[in-house]
Enzyme design. Structure first.
Site, PDB file in Angstrom:
ATOM      1  N   ASN A  80       1.195  -0.950  -0.120  1.00  7.41           N
ATOM      2  CA  ASN A  80      -0.424  -0.232  -0.208  1.00  7.41           C
ATOM      3  C   ASN A  80       0.820   1.020   0.011  1.00  7.41           C
ATOM      4  OD1 ASN A  80      -2.043   2.065   1.098  1.00  7.41           O
ATOM      5  ND2 ASN A  80      -0.974   1.848   2.499  1.00  7.41           N
ATOM      6  N   TYR A 147       4.111   8.726 -11.265  1.00  9.66           N
ATOM      7  CA  TYR A 147       3.107   8.772 -10.489  1.00  9.66           C
ATOM      8  C   TYR A 147       2.398   7.308 -11.349  1.00  9.66           C
ATOM      9  CZ  TYR A 147      -0.773   8.165  -6.746  1.00  9.66           C
ATOM     10  OH  TYR A 147      -1.998   6.680  -6.197  1.00  9.66           O
ATOM     11  N   LYS A 151       2.270   3.458 -11.733  1.00 10.83           N
ATOM     12  CA  LYS A 151       0.842   2.550 -10.788  1.00 10.83           C
ATOM     13  C   LYS A 151       0.245   1.769 -11.846  1.00 10.83           C
ATOM     14  CE  LYS A 151       0.641   4.156  -6.290  1.00 10.83           C
ATOM     15  NZ  LYS A 151       0.902   3.134  -5.190  1.00 10.83           N
ATOM     16  N   VAL A 180      -8.997   9.018  -2.153  1.00  7.45           N
ATOM     17  CA  VAL A 180      -9.492   9.179  -0.841  1.00  7.45           C
ATOM     18  C   VAL A 180      -9.141  10.278  -0.325  1.00  7.45           C
ATOM     19  CG1 VAL A 180      -9.090   7.503   0.883  1.00  7.45           C
ATOM     20  CG2 VAL A 180      -9.124   6.275  -1.447  1.00  7.45           C
ATOM     21  N   THR A 182      -6.839  11.460   1.923  1.00 12.04           N
ATOM     22  CA  THR A 182      -5.592  10.997   3.122  1.00 12.04           C
ATOM     23  C   THR A 182      -4.472  12.766   2.869  1.00 12.04           C
ATOM     24  OG1 THR A 182      -4.470   9.828   1.482  1.00 12.04           O
ATOM     25  CG2 THR A 182      -5.954   8.944   2.381  1.00 12.04           C
TER      26      THR A 182
HETATM   27  N1  LIG Z   1      -5.297   9.111  -1.644  1.00 12.10           N
HETATM   28  C1  LIG Z   1      -5.703   8.656  -2.436  1.00 12.10           C
HETATM   29  O1  LIG Z   1      -6.551   9.398  -2.942  1.00 12.10           O
HETATM   30  C2  LIG Z   1      -5.163   7.359  -2.970  1.00 12.10           C
HETATM   31  C3  LIG Z   1      -5.950   7.532  -4.463  1.00 12.10           C
HETATM   32  C4  LIG Z   1      -5.753   6.278  -5.429  1.00 12.10           C
HETATM   33  C5  LIG Z   1      -4.290   5.874  -4.865  1.00 12.10           C
HETATM   34  N2  LIG Z   1      -3.968   6.100  -3.808  1.00 12.10           N
HETATM   35  C6  LIG Z   1      -2.628   4.909  -3.253  1.00 12.10           C
HETATM   36  O2  LIG Z   1      -3.442   4.517  -2.363  1.00 12.10           O
HETATM   37  C7  LIG Z   1      -2.153   4.573  -1.208  1.00 12.10           C
HETATM   38  C8  LIG Z   1      -1.968   5.351   0.127  1.00 12.10           C
HETATM   39  O3  LIG Z   1      -2.241   6.335  -0.170  1.00 12.10           O
HETATM   40  P1  LIG Z   1      -2.663   7.511   0.771  1.00 12.10           P
HETATM   41  O4  LIG Z   1      -3.528   8.044   0.354  1.00 12.10           O
HETATM   42  O5  LIG Z   1      -2.952   6.461   2.141  1.00 12.10           O
HETATM   43  O6  LIG Z   1      -0.774   8.108   1.442  1.00 12.10           O
HETATM   44  P2  LIG Z   1      -0.717   9.081   2.357  1.00 12.10           P
HETATM   45  O7  LIG Z   1      -1.432   9.326   3.662  1.00 12.10           O
HETATM   46  O8  LIG Z   1       0.767   9.460   2.047  1.00 12.10           O
HETATM   47  O9  LIG Z   1       0.554   7.552   3.520  1.00 12.10           O
HETATM   48  C9  LIG Z   1       0.915   6.747   2.335  1.00 12.10           C
HETATM   49  C10 LIG Z   1       2.376   5.791   3.209  1.00 12.10           C
HETATM   50  O10 LIG Z   1       2.906   5.246   2.337  1.00 12.10           O
HETATM   51  C11 LIG Z   1       3.922   5.418   3.416  1.00 12.10           C
HETATM   52  N3  LIG Z   1       5.405   5.669   2.928  1.00 12.10           N
HETATM   53  C12 LIG Z   1       5.457   6.944   1.454  1.00 12.10           C
HETATM   54  N4  LIG Z   1       6.432   6.495   1.684  1.00 12.10           N
HETATM   55  C13 LIG Z   1       7.141   5.459   1.868  1.00 12.10           C
HETATM   56  C14 LIG Z   1       8.795   5.694   2.274  1.00 12.10           C
HETATM   57  N5  LIG Z   1       9.456   6.326   1.011  1.00 12.10           N
HETATM   58  N6  LIG Z   1       9.000   3.880   2.762  1.00 12.10           N
HETATM   59  C15 LIG Z   1       8.286   3.573   3.386  1.00 12.10           C
HETATM   60  N7  LIG Z   1       6.572   3.849   2.978  1.00 12.10           N
HETATM   61  C16 LIG Z   1       6.798   5.052   2.503  1.00 12.10           C
HETATM   62  C17 LIG Z   1       3.122   6.281   4.578  1.00 12.10           C
HETATM   63  O11 LIG Z   1       4.563   5.646   6.023  1.00 12.10           O
HETATM   64  P3  LIG Z   1       5.987   6.973   6.398  1.00 12.10           P
HETATM   65  O12 LIG Z   1       5.612   8.428   5.763  1.00 12.10           O
HETATM   66  O13 LIG Z   1       5.599   7.007   7.825  1.00 12.10           O
HETATM   67  O14 LIG Z   1       6.703   5.980   5.450  1.00 12.10           O
HETATM   68  C18 LIG Z   1       2.631   5.808   4.582  1.00 12.10           C
HETATM   69  O15 LIG Z   1       1.764   5.180   5.806  1.00 12.10           O
HETATM   70  C19 LIG Z   1      -0.649   4.625  -1.552  1.00 12.10           C
HETATM   71  O16 LIG Z   1      -0.451   3.393  -3.018  1.00 12.10           O
HETATM   72  C20 LIG Z   1      -1.514   6.080  -2.871  1.00 12.10           C
HETATM   73  O17 LIG Z   1       0.027   5.903  -4.658  1.00 12.10           O
HETATM   74  C21 LIG Z   1      -4.159   6.717  -2.985  1.00 12.10           C
END
Ligand SMILES: NC(=O)c1ccc[n+]([C@@H]2O[C@H](COP(=O)([O-])OP(=O)(O)OC[C@H]3O[C@@H](n4cnc5c(N)ncnc54)[C@H](OP(=O)(O)O)[C@@H]3O)[C@@H](O)[C@H]2O)c1
Length: 244
Positions: A80, A147, A151, A180, A182
């Site tokens: 994730n 991105y 992906k 989402v 976030t």
């Molecule tokens: N939010 C959206 O609208 C959306 C839409 C489509 C897909 N997604 C996908 O959903 C997933 C979760 O996204 P999110 O929105 O929850 O993002 P987020 O709130 O930015 O959280 C990202 C997570 O990834 C970890 N991470 C980031 N960089 C890292 C690194 N260098 N090493 C290890 N861990 C790392 C972060 O932990 P640390 O910072 O503690 O390392 C955090 O736990 C992602 O794959 C994203 O691409 C999200």
């Protein structure tokens, strides 16, 4: 009763945190969670590991320690962790950010998927790999070159692995979680509007309450992985189904 195992990346916030809470609330799951940040929760079912996926040497050295061989009912890997990347057009991207995007969004989940299949190929249990992709994998968006392309690539890698393992106890999913609420969306709204022509659209998602909650999306992903036989395709989008 035998326990199940979840290996989850990006558990420290956002969608990953909601997925973590969902599985920890089940009591029958042990969770190995990997992000840069440890939450420090005191839960006997949780082991947290701090790894920066920007540095793949560290992940490579840890790979052999990540996959326990105890007896589990089922084993799930959810890749994730993700980063939106540098929101700038091609021609303005910094090499360091290009490398980080590929490391975090593509190579880290490829390393983990490959090592998981190797570790558990003969393991007699249900085994699921869920790589979190994005709708952006199939829709080019200006200034999201890192991105969209990473992906798209992880979705294809997941489809290849699924094809190779079609007659096995492995199931593979590449899941788009929708839009989402976030920190990733916050980062998108803070982009430079000269670089990112779609910024107003993303600001309006937040203003109009169009973002999904991480908790709802986590429940849908958990449902999908618990009822995997209802979902035949590797590529899934949580917006295409409702919870019963
Ligand atoms: N939010 C959206 O609208 C959306 C839409 C489509 C897909 N997604 C996908 O959903 C997933 C979760 O996204 P999110 O929105 O929850 O993002 P987020 O709130 O930015 O959280 C990202 C997570 O990834 C970890 N991470 C980031 N960089 C890292 C690194 N260098 N090493 C290890 N861990 C790392 C972060 O932990 P640390 O910072 O503690 O390392 C955090 O736990 C992602 O794959 C994203 O691409 C999200």
């Amino acid at each position: 009763m035998k326990k199940s195992l979840l290996i989850l990346t990006g558990h420290s916030k956002g969608l990953g945190r909601a997925i973590l809470d969902t599985y920890l609330s089940k009591d029958n799951f042990e969770v190995i969670a990997i992000s840069r940040t440890k939450l420090g929760l005191s839960n006997p079912n949780l082991s947290e590991i701090s790894i920066d996926f920007g540095d793949l040497d560290v992940l490579e050295n840890e790979l052999s320690n990540l996959f326990p061989s105890d007896e589990f009912e089922e084993i799930i890997l959810i890749n994730n962790a993700g980063w939106i990347g540098e929101i700038k057009p091609v021609g303005s991207l910094q090499v360091k950010n290009l490398r980080n995007s590929v490391n975090i969004n593509l190579l880290a989940p490829m390393y983990l998927t490959n090592a998981f299949v190797y570790a558990y190929k003969d393991y007699p249990a249900k085994k699921i790999i869920c790589n979190i992709s994005s709708g952006a994998a199939s829709k080019p968006m200006e200034s999201w070159g890192e991105y969209c392309s990473t992906k798209a690539a992880i979705a294809m890698f997941t489809m290849v692995a699924a094809k190779e393992n079609s007659n096995s106890q492995f199931r593979f999913f590449s899941v788009a979680p929708g839009i989402v609420d976030t920190q990733m969306q916050e980062e998108i709204r803070q982009a430079d509007e000269l670089d990112f022509p779609q910024i107003e659209r993303f600001k309006s998602y937040k203003e109009n309450g169009d973002l999904s909650s991480p908790e709802l999306v986590a429940s849908k992903i958990t449902y999908l992985l618990a009822h995997e036989n209802e979902f035949q395709d590797v590529i899934q989008d949580v917006r295409n189904f409702d919870l019963p």
